[in-house]
Design a protein around this motif. Structure first.
Motif, PDB file in Angstrom:
ATOM      1  N   GLY A 156      92.331  22.350  47.178  1.00 41.88           N
ATOM      2  CA  GLY A 156      92.635  21.717  45.905  1.00 41.88           C
ATOM      3  C   GLY A 156      93.874  22.304  45.273  1.00 41.88           C
ATOM      4  O   GLY A 156      94.546  23.171  45.853  1.00 41.88           O
ATOM      5  N   THR A 157      94.174  21.850  44.069  1.00 41.70           N
ATOM      6  CA  THR A 157      95.308  22.343  43.304  1.00 41.70           C
ATOM      7  C   THR A 157      94.958  22.260  41.825  1.00 41.70           C
ATOM      8  O   THR A 157      93.792  22.033  41.467  1.00 41.70           O
ATOM      9  CB  THR A 157      96.574  21.532  43.616  1.00 41.70           C
ATOM     10  N   VAL A 158      95.927  22.460  40.969  1.00 44.28           N
ATOM     11  CA  VAL A 158      95.704  22.333  39.527  1.00 44.28           C
ATOM     12  C   VAL A 158      96.117  20.924  39.107  1.00 44.28           C
ATOM     13  O   VAL A 158      97.275  20.527  39.323  1.00 44.28           O
ATOM     14  CB  VAL A 158      96.527  23.381  38.751  1.00 44.28           C
ATOM     15  N   PRO A 159      95.209  20.132  38.550  1.00 48.46           N
ATOM     16  CA  PRO A 159      95.571  18.755  38.165  1.00 48.46           C
ATOM     17  C   PRO A 159      96.619  18.728  37.071  1.00 48.46           C
ATOM     18  O   PRO A 159      96.733  19.644  36.260  1.00 48.46           O
ATOM     19  CB  PRO A 159      94.230  18.168  37.700  1.00 48.46           C
ATOM     20  N   TRP A 160      97.413  17.646  37.066  1.00 49.00           N
ATOM     21  CA  TRP A 160      98.469  17.411  36.089  1.00 49.00           C
ATOM     22  C   TRP A 160      99.590  18.453  36.169  1.00 49.00           C
ATOM     23  O   TRP A 160     100.332  18.657  35.215  1.00 49.00           O
ATOM     24  CB  TRP A 160      97.926  17.353  34.660  1.00 49.00           C
ATOM     25  N   SER A 161      99.693  19.106  37.300  1.00 51.17           N
ATOM     26  CA  SER A 161     100.792  20.050  37.515  1.00 51.17           C
ATOM     27  C   SER A 161     101.879  19.373  38.353  1.00 51.17           C
ATOM     28  O   SER A 161     101.714  18.246  38.839  1.00 51.17           O
ATOM     29  CB  SER A 161     100.287  21.302  38.218  1.00 51.17           C
ATOM     30  N   HIS A 162     103.008  20.089  38.537  1.00 46.00           N
ATOM     31  CA  HIS A 162     104.089  19.540  39.349  1.00 46.00           C
ATOM     32  C   HIS A 162     103.644  19.371  40.804  1.00 46.00           C
ATOM     33  O   HIS A 162     103.992  18.383  41.471  1.00 46.00           O
ATOM     34  CB  HIS A 162     105.314  20.455  39.275  1.00 46.00           C
ATOM     35  N   THR A 163     102.851  20.323  41.288  1.00 45.06           N
ATOM     36  CA  THR A 163     102.336  20.213  42.654  1.00 45.06           C
ATOM     37  C   THR A 163     101.427  19.003  42.796  1.00 45.06           C
ATOM     38  O   THR A 163     101.498  18.267  43.786  1.00 45.06           O
ATOM     39  CB  THR A 163     101.568  21.491  43.023  1.00 45.06           C
ATOM     40  N   ASP A 164     100.587  18.779  41.790  1.00 48.60           N
ATOM     41  CA  ASP A 164      99.682  17.634  41.816  1.00 48.60           C
ATOM     42  C   ASP A 164     100.471  16.331  41.814  1.00 48.60           C
ATOM     43  O   ASP A 164     100.133  15.393  42.546  1.00 48.60           O
ATOM     44  CB  ASP A 164      98.749  17.703  40.612  1.00 48.60           C
ATOM     45  N   ALA A 165     101.524  16.255  41.020  1.00 44.58           N
ATOM     46  CA  ALA A 165     102.350  15.042  40.971  1.00 44.58           C
ATOM     47  C   ALA A 165     103.085  14.812  42.294  1.00 44.58           C
ATOM     48  O   ALA A 165     103.226  13.673  42.750  1.00 44.58           O
ATOM     49  CB  ALA A 165     103.347  15.143  39.820  1.00 44.58           C
ATOM     50  N   THR A 166     103.546  15.895  42.907  1.00 47.41           N
ATOM     51  CA  THR A 166     104.244  15.775  44.196  1.00 47.41           C
ATOM     52  C   THR A 166     103.303  15.259  45.274  1.00 47.41           C
ATOM     53  O   THR A 166     103.663  14.372  46.068  1.00 47.41           O
ATOM     54  CB  THR A 166     104.823  17.139  44.608  1.00 47.41           C
ATOM     55  N   ALA A 200      91.399  26.505  51.135  1.00 45.42           N
ATOM     56  CA  ALA A 200      92.830  26.645  50.866  1.00 45.42           C
ATOM     57  C   ALA A 200      93.119  26.183  49.450  1.00 45.42           C
ATOM     58  O   ALA A 200      92.372  25.376  48.874  1.00 45.42           O
ATOM     59  CB  ALA A 200      93.655  25.842  51.870  1.00 45.42           C
ATOM     60  N   PHE A 201      94.205  26.707  48.898  1.00 43.66           N
ATOM     61  CA  PHE A 201      94.640  26.307  47.555  1.00 43.66           C
ATOM     62  C   PHE A 201      96.143  26.070  47.605  1.00 43.66           C
ATOM     63  O   PHE A 201      96.896  26.891  48.139  1.00 43.66           O
ATOM     64  CB  PHE A 201      94.300  27.378  46.519  1.00 43.66           C
ATOM     65  N   ILE A 202      96.580  24.929  47.054  1.00 41.51           N
ATOM     66  CA  ILE A 202      97.980  24.508  47.120  1.00 41.51           C
ATOM     67  C   ILE A 202      98.584  24.588  45.725  1.00 41.51           C
ATOM     68  O   ILE A 202      98.014  24.065  44.759  1.00 41.51           O
ATOM     69  CB  ILE A 202      98.087  23.069  47.661  1.00 41.51           C
ATOM     70  N   TYR A 203      99.733  25.247  45.643  1.00 39.24           N
ATOM     71  CA  TYR A 203     100.414  25.339  44.353  1.00 39.24           C
ATOM     72  C   TYR A 203     101.855  25.782  44.578  1.00 39.24           C
ATOM     73  O   TYR A 203     102.305  25.949  45.716  1.00 39.24           O
ATOM     74  CB  TYR A 203      99.678  26.298  43.409  1.00 39.24           C
ATOM     75  N   ASP A 204     102.560  26.013  43.466  1.00 32.08           N
ATOM     76  CA  ASP A 204     103.944  26.458  43.516  1.00 32.08           C
ATOM     77  C   ASP A 204     104.058  27.789  44.271  1.00 32.08           C
ATOM     78  O   ASP A 204     103.275  28.717  44.052  1.00 32.08           O
ATOM     79  CB  ASP A 204     104.482  26.614  42.097  1.00 32.08           C
ATOM     80  N   GLY A 205     105.048  27.868  45.167  1.00 29.49           N
ATOM     81  CA  GLY A 205     105.180  29.028  46.030  1.00 29.49           C
ATOM     82  C   GLY A 205     105.416  30.332  45.298  1.00 29.49           C
ATOM     83  O   GLY A 205     104.865  31.376  45.667  1.00 29.49           O
ATOM     84  N   THR A 206     106.232  30.300  44.235  1.00 34.02           N
ATOM     85  CA  THR A 206     106.538  31.534  43.512  1.00 34.02           C
ATOM     86  C   THR A 206     105.307  32.099  42.817  1.00 34.02           C
ATOM     87  O   THR A 206     105.047  33.303  42.851  1.00 34.02           O
ATOM     88  CB  THR A 206     107.646  31.283  42.478  1.00 34.02           C
ATOM     89  N   VAL A 207     104.530  31.224  42.213  1.00 30.90           N
ATOM     90  CA  VAL A 207     103.322  31.666  41.515  1.00 30.90           C
ATOM     91  C   VAL A 207     102.314  32.243  42.503  1.00 30.90           C
ATOM     92  O   VAL A 207     101.733  33.315  42.283  1.00 30.90           O
ATOM     93  CB  VAL A 207     102.699  30.501  40.716  1.00 30.90           C
ATOM     94  N   LEU A 208     102.104  31.541  43.610  1.00 28.53           N
ATOM     95  CA  LEU A 208     101.154  32.038  44.597  1.00 28.53           C
ATOM     96  C   LEU A 208     101.647  33.324  45.243  1.00 28.53           C
ATOM     97  O   LEU A 208     100.840  34.213  45.552  1.00 28.53           O
ATOM     98  CB  LEU A 208     100.920  30.977  45.674  1.00 28.53           C
TER      99      LEU A 208
END
Length: 228
Positions: A156-166, A200-208
């Protein structure tokens, strides 16, 4: 600044299973050894020893007559088969017949080869090793087509984030699937990976990258960072 999307997965450190001693061979091999090889060797040795004249003992019976009796029982045959298999230093009664002795030697040769293969494979299975989901990225079939694999990965990811929109724009199928596993914050997503709730968790690379470095510092690197 464009940093890209990354995936974080948990490392499963080498915990040896209580049944690790059975892993060098599959179920079919163990059944062949236990139900076929041992039984075939036992009954072959017993059968040829029973038919051999050398296997009979002449003992004194009633009226002082010499009564021939077979001295090699089935229990003694099982005892020698198991003793040879485990290479145990115990007292055994060796068969007297030539064919029975030959079958015993054949079983001993099988036991030597079997134990050599088993010991070599067991050493490899007992070595602790780190395991984790090796994902090539968003294009990995386990991510891009999650329902085509069994069991499906939970990510999953964080909803309404840039990753979610991508993901919603370019990867509609995994985006619709992962809605049930989304987390409200990045920290909650990483924690879910550590606890096993998510694979697994998907998000912005810098934050992770930052969170992985913090977790690795305190928990001896229990997660694996995969930048896409």
């Amino acid at each position: 600044m464009e940093t890209g999307v990354a995936i974080v997965v948990a490392k499963r450190t080498g915990i040896i299973s209580p049944t690790a001693f059975l892993e060098p061979f599959d179920t079919a091999s163990w059944m062949l050894v236990g139900a076929v090889a041992i039984q075939a060797a036992t009954f072959s040795i017993f059968f040829f020893e029973w038919l051999s004249p050398s296997g009979f003992d002449c003992s004194t019976g009633l009226n002082s007559k010499r009564v021939p009796q077979n001295r090699f029982s089935l229990c003694r045959t099982y005892w020698i088969v198991w003793a040879v298999l485990f290479q145990a230093s115990v007292h055994v009664d060796s068969p007297r017949g030539f064919t029975a002795r030959f079958m015993t030697n054949m079983w001993a040769m099988f036991a030597v080869v079997f134990l050599a293969i088993y010991t070599a494979n067991l050493a490899a299975f007992m070595i602790t090793r780190e395991e984790f989901h090796e994902l090539s990225g968003i294009d990995d079939p386990r991510i891009s087509r999650p329902l085509s694999h069994r069991p499906a990965l939970k990510f999953g990811t964080v909803p309404w984030s840039h990753t979610d929109a991508t993901l919603a724009k370019y990867f509609s199928e995994p985006h619709a699937y992962m809605a049930q596993y989304n987390r409200s914050t990045v920290s909650a997503g990483v924690t879910s990976v550590l606890t096993g709730e998510l694979d697994a968790f998907i998000y912005d690379g810098t934050v992770l990258d930052y969170l992985v470095s913090q977790v690795s510092r305190y928990l001896n690197s229990p997660i694996k960072f995969n930048r896409i």
